[in-house]
Scaffold this motif. Structure first.
Motif, PDB file in Angstrom:
ATOM      1  N   SER A 143      77.659  26.519  77.466  1.00  0.00           N
ATOM      2  CA  SER A 143      77.130  26.523  78.835  1.00  0.00           C
ATOM      3  C   SER A 143      78.071  27.255  79.789  1.00  0.00           C
ATOM      4  N   ILE A 144      79.368  27.115  79.569  1.00  0.00           N
ATOM      5  CA  ILE A 144      80.347  27.832  80.394  1.00  0.00           C
ATOM      6  C   ILE A 144      80.303  29.323  80.082  1.00  0.00           C
ATOM      7  N   ALA A 145      80.192  29.668  78.803  1.00  0.00           N
ATOM      8  CA  ALA A 145      80.187  31.073  78.390  1.00  0.00           C
ATOM      9  C   ALA A 145      78.992  31.833  78.953  1.00  0.00           C
ATOM     10  N   VAL A 146      77.846  31.151  79.063  1.00  0.00           N
ATOM     11  CA  VAL A 146      76.649  31.820  79.589  1.00  0.00           C
ATOM     12  C   VAL A 146      76.528  31.661  81.104  1.00  0.00           C
ATOM     13  N   ARG A 147      77.594  31.116  81.727  1.00  0.00           N
ATOM     14  CA  ARG A 147      77.679  30.970  83.189  1.00  0.00           C
ATOM     15  C   ARG A 147      76.667  29.973  83.754  1.00  0.00           C
ATOM     16  N   TRP A 148      76.309  28.993  82.950  1.00  0.00           N
ATOM     17  CA  TRP A 148      75.482  27.885  83.413  1.00  0.00           C
ATOM     18  C   TRP A 148      76.167  26.587  83.006  1.00  0.00           C
ATOM     19  N   PRO A 149      77.317  26.253  83.611  1.00  0.00           N
ATOM     20  CA  PRO A 149      78.056  25.045  83.219  1.00  0.00           C
ATOM     21  C   PRO A 149      77.154  23.815  83.260  1.00  0.00           C
ATOM     22  N   LEU A 150      77.202  23.026  82.202  1.00  0.00           N
ATOM     23  CA  LEU A 150      76.243  21.939  82.023  1.00  0.00           C
ATOM     24  C   LEU A 150      76.263  20.937  83.169  1.00  0.00           C
ATOM     25  N   ILE A 151      77.441  20.581  83.666  1.00  0.00           N
ATOM     26  CA  ILE A 151      77.504  19.632  84.784  1.00  0.00           C
ATOM     27  C   ILE A 151      76.815  20.221  86.010  1.00  0.00           C
ATOM     28  N   GLY A 152      76.945  21.520  86.210  1.00  0.00           N
ATOM     29  CA  GLY A 152      76.249  22.175  87.314  1.00  0.00           C
ATOM     30  C   GLY A 152      74.744  22.101  87.152  1.00  0.00           C
ATOM     31  N   VAL A 153      74.259  22.304  85.928  1.00  0.00           N
ATOM     32  CA  VAL A 153      72.827  22.219  85.667  1.00  0.00           C
ATOM     33  C   VAL A 153      72.311  20.819  85.975  1.00  0.00           C
ATOM     34  N   ILE A 154      73.047  19.804  85.517  1.00  0.00           N
ATOM     35  CA  ILE A 154      72.630  18.418  85.742  1.00  0.00           C
ATOM     36  C   ILE A 154      72.627  18.087  87.225  1.00  0.00           C
ATOM     37  N   VAL A 155      73.705  18.432  87.910  1.00  0.00           N
ATOM     38  CA  VAL A 155      73.799  18.140  89.344  1.00  0.00           C
ATOM     39  C   VAL A 155      72.739  18.910  90.123  1.00  0.00           C
ATOM     40  N   GLY A 156      72.497  20.158  89.737  1.00  0.00           N
ATOM     41  CA  GLY A 156      71.464  20.942  90.401  1.00  0.00           C
ATOM     42  C   GLY A 156      70.101  20.294  90.288  1.00  0.00           C
ATOM     43  N   LEU A 157      69.796  19.724  89.118  1.00  0.00           N
ATOM     44  CA  LEU A 157      68.523  19.028  88.931  1.00  0.00           C
ATOM     45  C   LEU A 157      68.463  17.762  89.776  1.00  0.00           C
ATOM     46  N   LEU A 158      69.568  17.017  89.806  1.00  0.00           N
ATOM     47  CA  LEU A 158      69.596  15.774  90.574  1.00  0.00           C
ATOM     48  C   LEU A 158      69.444  16.026  92.069  1.00  0.00           C
ATOM     49  N   ASN A 160      68.098  18.705  93.382  1.00  0.00           N
ATOM     50  CA  ASN A 160      67.025  19.676  93.622  1.00  0.00           C
ATOM     51  C   ASN A 160      67.597  20.937  94.262  1.00  0.00           C
ATOM     52  N   ASP A 161      68.739  21.353  93.731  1.00  0.00           N
ATOM     53  CA  ASP A 161      69.470  22.494  94.274  1.00  0.00           C
ATOM     54  C   ASP A 161      69.473  23.612  93.225  1.00  0.00           C
ATOM     55  N   SER A 162      68.560  24.554  93.389  1.00  0.00           N
ATOM     56  CA  SER A 162      68.451  25.653  92.425  1.00  0.00           C
ATOM     57  C   SER A 162      69.351  26.834  92.771  1.00  0.00           C
ATOM     58  N   HIS A 163      70.100  26.717  93.869  1.00  0.00           N
ATOM     59  CA  HIS A 163      70.932  27.839  94.316  1.00  0.00           C
ATOM     60  C   HIS A 163      72.423  27.515  94.257  1.00  0.00           C
ATOM     61  N   TRP A 164      72.793  26.478  93.498  1.00  0.00           N
ATOM     62  CA  TRP A 164      74.201  26.065  93.483  1.00  0.00           C
ATOM     63  C   TRP A 164      75.117  27.153  92.935  1.00  0.00           C
ATOM     64  N   ARG A 165      74.611  28.012  92.055  1.00  0.00           N
ATOM     65  CA  ARG A 165      75.446  29.068  91.477  1.00  0.00           C
ATOM     66  C   ARG A 165      75.778  30.150  92.501  1.00  0.00           C
ATOM     67  N   GLN A 166      75.032  30.187  93.589  1.00  0.00           N
ATOM     68  CA  GLN A 166      75.271  31.189  94.625  1.00  0.00           C
ATOM     69  C   GLN A 166      76.273  30.705  95.675  1.00  0.00           C
ATOM     70  N   ASP A 167      76.662  29.445  95.573  1.00  0.00           N
ATOM     71  CA  ASP A 167      77.653  28.872  96.482  1.00  0.00           C
ATOM     72  C   ASP A 167      78.996  28.838  95.750  1.00  0.00           C
ATOM     73  N   ALA A 168      79.957  29.601  96.226  1.00  0.00           N
ATOM     74  CA  ALA A 168      81.236  29.735  95.517  1.00  0.00           C
ATOM     75  C   ALA A 168      81.953  28.398  95.338  1.00  0.00           C
ATOM     76  N   ASN A 169      81.953  27.562  96.388  1.00  0.00           N
ATOM     77  CA  ASN A 169      82.651  26.280  96.292  1.00  0.00           C
ATOM     78  C   ASN A 169      81.989  25.358  95.279  1.00  0.00           C
ATOM     79  N   LYS A 170      80.665  25.243  95.352  1.00  0.00           N
ATOM     80  CA  LYS A 170      79.949  24.385  94.399  1.00  0.00           C
ATOM     81  C   LYS A 170      80.145  24.900  92.971  1.00  0.00           C
ATOM     82  N   ARG A 171      80.009  26.204  92.816  1.00  0.00           N
ATOM     83  CA  ARG A 171      80.126  26.789  91.475  1.00  0.00           C
ATOM     84  C   ARG A 171      81.503  26.507  90.891  1.00  0.00           C
ATOM     85  N   ARG A 172      82.547  26.680  91.695  1.00  0.00           N
ATOM     86  CA  ARG A 172      83.913  26.464  91.218  1.00  0.00           C
ATOM     87  C   ARG A 172      84.126  25.003  90.813  1.00  0.00           C
TER      88      ARG A 172
END
Length: 243
Positions: A143-158, A160-172
């Motif tokens: 998930s990290i290698a494909v740039r979709w870290p699993l914790i980010g995917v889970i939190v994004g679903l919880l 309802n944030d589909s744009h978390w990867r576009q926010d540098a702080n959230k992504r980091r």
């Protein structure tokens, strides 16, 4: 008047899949605290299944450790956890409470018992747990290698944030949280695998207990705090709103 455009089947299927994953994420431990929410001792206890969940998670392994340490009897050591887990399932069914976790526990100790009895090696009852740790590490790393870290995917679903990867702080922060979970499962492997290959069954059972629920709960707490920080409004915005 133009008729409303019907939703495309592909979009509908995608939304259904997203909702299904979101529902699954809410049932997971991290789903018990919403992003931005302050985690409490109560929410942490709920995340690990409550008092009953703790007992169901710890008692079978404790039974194996005590019986094997004092008797060295393989059959009694691996069948006692199966019996205990079966009792948990029966109690939940009688009380008509959700039994999914109890059934999962029974299936886990059942598979472990079968492996140990087939090979006549007590340490082989821990093979499923080792495999789960290996798979978890691999899934998280992919998930990290494909740039979709699993914790980010889970939190994004919880959230309802589909744009978390576009926010540098959230992504980091979500990358860091995912790496921390990689560290947890890797630590279990680094400690438990050598004990398994050296047939040090008593210490293997003890370390599995210590690195099980306690370590999992601690990592949940750290993850919640990181996610809360990432989803908290900036201090300057808060100050402006209260001015």
């Amino acid at each position: 008047m133009t008729e409303p455009r019907e939703q495309k089947p592909a979009e509908s299927d995608t939304e259904s899949v997203r909702q299904a994953f979101a529902a699954a994420a809410r049932k997971a431990g991290i789903g018990q605290v919403a992003p931005g929410e302050v985690p409490t001792a109560g929410s942490l206890l709920k995340a690990v299944g409550g008092v009953r969940g703790l007992i169901e998670a710890i008692l079978p392994g404790m039974g194996f450790l005590v019986i094997y340490t004092f008797t060295g009897n393989l059959v009694a050591s691996v069948l006692a956890p199966v019996a205990v887990s079966a009792v948990f399932v029966i109690v939940r069914l009688v009380q008509k409470t959700p039994a999914t976790q109890a059934f999962a526990g029974l299936a886990g100790v059942g598979i472990s018992a079968v492996l140990a009895l087939l090979t006549w090696r007590a340490e082989d009852s821990f093979v499923p747990g080792l495999i789960i740790n290996v798979v978890s590490v691999l899934v998280l790393l992919v998930s990290i290698a494909v740039r979709w870290p699993l914790i980010g995917v889970i939190v994004g679903l919880l959230a309802n944030d589909s744009h978390w990867r576009q926010d540098a702080n959230k992504r980091r922060v979500l990358y860091i949280a995912t790496w921390l979970w990689v560290g947890l499962f890797s630590a279990r492997l680094l400690v438990q695998a050598p004990l398994y290959f050296s047939s040090n069954t008593e210490w293997l059972a003890a370390t599995k207990l210590l690195m099980g629920v306690p370590l999992y709960a601690g990592m949940l707490w750290v993850t919640w705090m990181l996610v809360r920080w990432a989803y908290s409004p900036p201090a300057s915005s808060t100050a402006d709103d209260t001015a």
